[in-house]
Scaffold this motif. Structure first.
Motif, PDB file in Angstrom:
ATOM      1  N   PRO A   1     -26.259 -78.011  29.710  1.00 44.50           N
ATOM      2  CA  PRO A   1     -27.605 -78.454  29.338  1.00 44.50           C
ATOM      3  C   PRO A   1     -28.638 -77.475  29.873  1.00 44.50           C
ATOM      4  O   PRO A   1     -28.484 -76.934  30.966  1.00 44.50           O
ATOM      5  N   ILE A   2     -29.688 -77.244  29.084  1.00 49.21           N
ATOM      6  CA  ILE A   2     -30.778 -76.358  29.486  1.00 49.21           C
ATOM      7  C   ILE A   2     -32.077 -77.144  29.398  1.00 49.21           C
ATOM      8  O   ILE A   2     -32.367 -77.762  28.382  1.00 49.21           O
ATOM      9  N   VAL A   3     -32.825 -77.113  30.486  1.00 45.86           N
ATOM     10  CA  VAL A   3     -34.094 -77.838  30.543  1.00 45.86           C
ATOM     11  C   VAL A   3     -35.187 -76.869  30.969  1.00 45.86           C
ATOM     12  O   VAL A   3     -35.027 -76.149  31.954  1.00 45.86           O
ATOM     13  N   GLU A   4     -36.285 -76.870  30.222  1.00 46.33           N
ATOM     14  CA  GLU A   4     -37.443 -76.049  30.579  1.00 46.33           C
ATOM     15  C   GLU A   4     -38.415 -76.902  31.374  1.00 46.33           C
ATOM     16  O   GLU A   4     -38.748 -78.012  30.961  1.00 46.33           O
ATOM     17  N   VAL A   5     -38.834 -76.394  32.537  1.00 49.99           N
ATOM     18  CA  VAL A   5     -39.738 -77.146  33.407  1.00 49.99           C
ATOM     19  C   VAL A   5     -40.855 -76.243  33.916  1.00 49.99           C
ATOM     20  O   VAL A   5     -40.755 -75.019  33.871  1.00 49.99           O
ATOM     21  N   SER A   6     -41.887 -76.901  34.400  1.00 49.67           N
ATOM     22  CA  SER A   6     -42.939 -76.202  35.121  1.00 49.67           C
ATOM     23  C   SER A   6     -43.113 -76.915  36.447  1.00 49.67           C
ATOM     24  O   SER A   6     -43.545 -78.069  36.481  1.00 49.67           O
ATOM     25  N   ALA A   7     -42.770 -76.247  37.514  1.00 43.34           N
ATOM     26  CA  ALA A   7     -42.964 -76.836  38.839  1.00 43.34           C
ATOM     27  C   ALA A   7     -44.450 -76.990  39.126  1.00 43.34           C
ATOM     28  O   ALA A   7     -44.856 -77.871  39.880  1.00 43.34           O
TER      29      ALA A   7
ATOM     30  N   VAL B   1     -26.545 -77.549  35.285  1.00 42.39           N
ATOM     31  CA  VAL B   1     -27.724 -77.626  34.427  1.00 42.39           C
ATOM     32  C   VAL B   1     -28.477 -76.319  34.628  1.00 42.39           C
ATOM     33  O   VAL B   1     -28.717 -75.909  35.765  1.00 42.39           O
ATOM     34  N   ALA B   2     -28.842 -75.676  33.529  1.00 43.80           N
ATOM     35  CA  ALA B   2     -29.678 -74.485  33.605  1.00 43.80           C
ATOM     36  C   ALA B   2     -31.130 -74.948  33.552  1.00 43.80           C
ATOM     37  O   ALA B   2     -31.524 -75.669  32.645  1.00 43.80           O
ATOM     38  N   VAL B   3     -31.893 -74.543  34.545  1.00 45.56           N
ATOM     39  CA  VAL B   3     -33.307 -74.910  34.629  1.00 45.56           C
ATOM     40  C   VAL B   3     -34.126 -73.649  34.391  1.00 45.56           C
ATOM     41  O   VAL B   3     -34.009 -72.677  35.136  1.00 45.56           O
ATOM     42  N   LEU B   4     -34.924 -73.669  33.325  1.00 45.54           N
ATOM     43  CA  LEU B   4     -35.809 -72.543  33.040  1.00 45.54           C
ATOM     44  C   LEU B   4     -37.177 -72.915  33.579  1.00 45.54           C
ATOM     45  O   LEU B   4     -37.925 -73.671  32.960  1.00 45.54           O
ATOM     46  N   ASN B   5     -37.489 -72.392  34.749  1.00 49.09           N
ATOM     47  CA  ASN B   5     -38.741 -72.720  35.429  1.00 49.09           C
ATOM     48  C   ASN B   5     -39.879 -71.830  34.914  1.00 49.09           C
ATOM     49  O   ASN B   5     -39.655 -70.841  34.245  1.00 49.09           O
ATOM     50  N   LYS B   6     -41.086 -72.206  35.262  1.00 49.01           N
ATOM     51  CA  LYS B   6     -42.314 -71.496  34.885  1.00 49.01           C
ATOM     52  C   LYS B   6     -42.593 -71.621  33.388  1.00 49.01           C
ATOM     53  O   LYS B   6     -43.053 -70.685  32.729  1.00 49.01           O
ATOM     54  N   ALA B   7     -42.338 -72.821  32.838  1.00 49.23           N
ATOM     55  CA  ALA B   7     -42.577 -73.071  31.423  1.00 49.23           C
ATOM     56  C   ALA B   7     -44.057 -73.012  31.074  1.00 49.23           C
ATOM     57  O   ALA B   7     -44.412 -72.964  29.895  1.00 49.23           O
ATOM     58  N   ASP B   8     -44.909 -72.988  32.074  1.00 47.96           N
ATOM     59  CA  ASP B   8     -46.355 -72.893  31.845  1.00 47.96           C
ATOM     60  C   ASP B   8     -46.810 -71.448  31.653  1.00 47.96           C
ATOM     61  O   ASP B   8     -47.975 -71.203  31.340  1.00 47.96           O
ATOM     62  N   LEU B   9     -45.905 -70.494  31.834  1.00 50.50           N
ATOM     63  CA  LEU B   9     -46.236 -69.075  31.683  1.00 50.50           C
ATOM     64  C   LEU B   9     -45.642 -68.538  30.381  1.00 50.50           C
ATOM     65  O   LEU B   9     -44.740 -69.156  29.804  1.00 50.50           O
ATOM     66  N   PRO B  10     -46.093 -67.373  29.919  1.00 50.12           N
ATOM     67  CA  PRO B  10     -45.518 -66.799  28.693  1.00 50.12           C
ATOM     68  C   PRO B  10     -44.002 -66.624  28.817  1.00 50.12           C
ATOM     69  O   PRO B  10     -43.491 -66.216  29.858  1.00 50.12           O
TER      70      PRO B  10
END
Length: 131
Positions: A59-65, A34-43
């Motif tokens: 699968p790709i999931v955008e998250v904000s830790a 799974v590809a995790v795109l972290n820092k979704a809260d930033l530009p």
């Protein structure tokens, strides 16, 4: 990584792809991932399409830790990937994804004389440590 049922490749969504990201991709390409795109809260500076080109059909999931956004989706994607990975779970095996669920199960086992003495629970230390 060789024995894993699922690998999480975490990318900083607020930065462009790096040489290190390419190295991670080479290792992950042959594993269920799974590809995790972290820092979704930033530009956003990294887009899904770039990661898809790097890793292929994962699968790709955008998250904000920081905010917790996307974590429920990530949990679901990991669960689906693990359950279709081809690994058979024995009928008496339990997989718990959340710490609070594991702790609740431990408390229930500790209160039950029947479950407390169950050999199956004691043989599965990674699942429930009832001792």
């Amino acid at each position: 990584i060789d024995d894993s049922g699922c690998v999480l490749a975490v990318f900083d969504r607020s930065a462009r792809l790096s040489v290190e990201d390419g190295l991670v991709a080479e290792v992950v390409k042959t594993r269920p991932a799974v590809a995790v795109l972290n820092k979704a809260d930033l530009p956003k500076r990294l887009h899904r399409e770039e990661v898809q080109r790097l890793l292929g059909a994962v699968p790709i999931v955008e998250v904000s830790a920081t905010t917790g956004a996307g974590l429920a989706e990530l949990s679901g994607v990991i669960g689906r990937l693990l359950l279709k990975s081809g690994e058979d779970l024995a009928d008496d095996e339990v997989v718990l994804f959340r710490v609070r669920h594991r702790e609740s199960a431990r408390r229930a086992v500790a209160k039950s004389p029947v479950l407390k003495s169950s050999a199956a629970i004691h043989r599965s230390p990674a699942l429930l440590r009832a001792r």
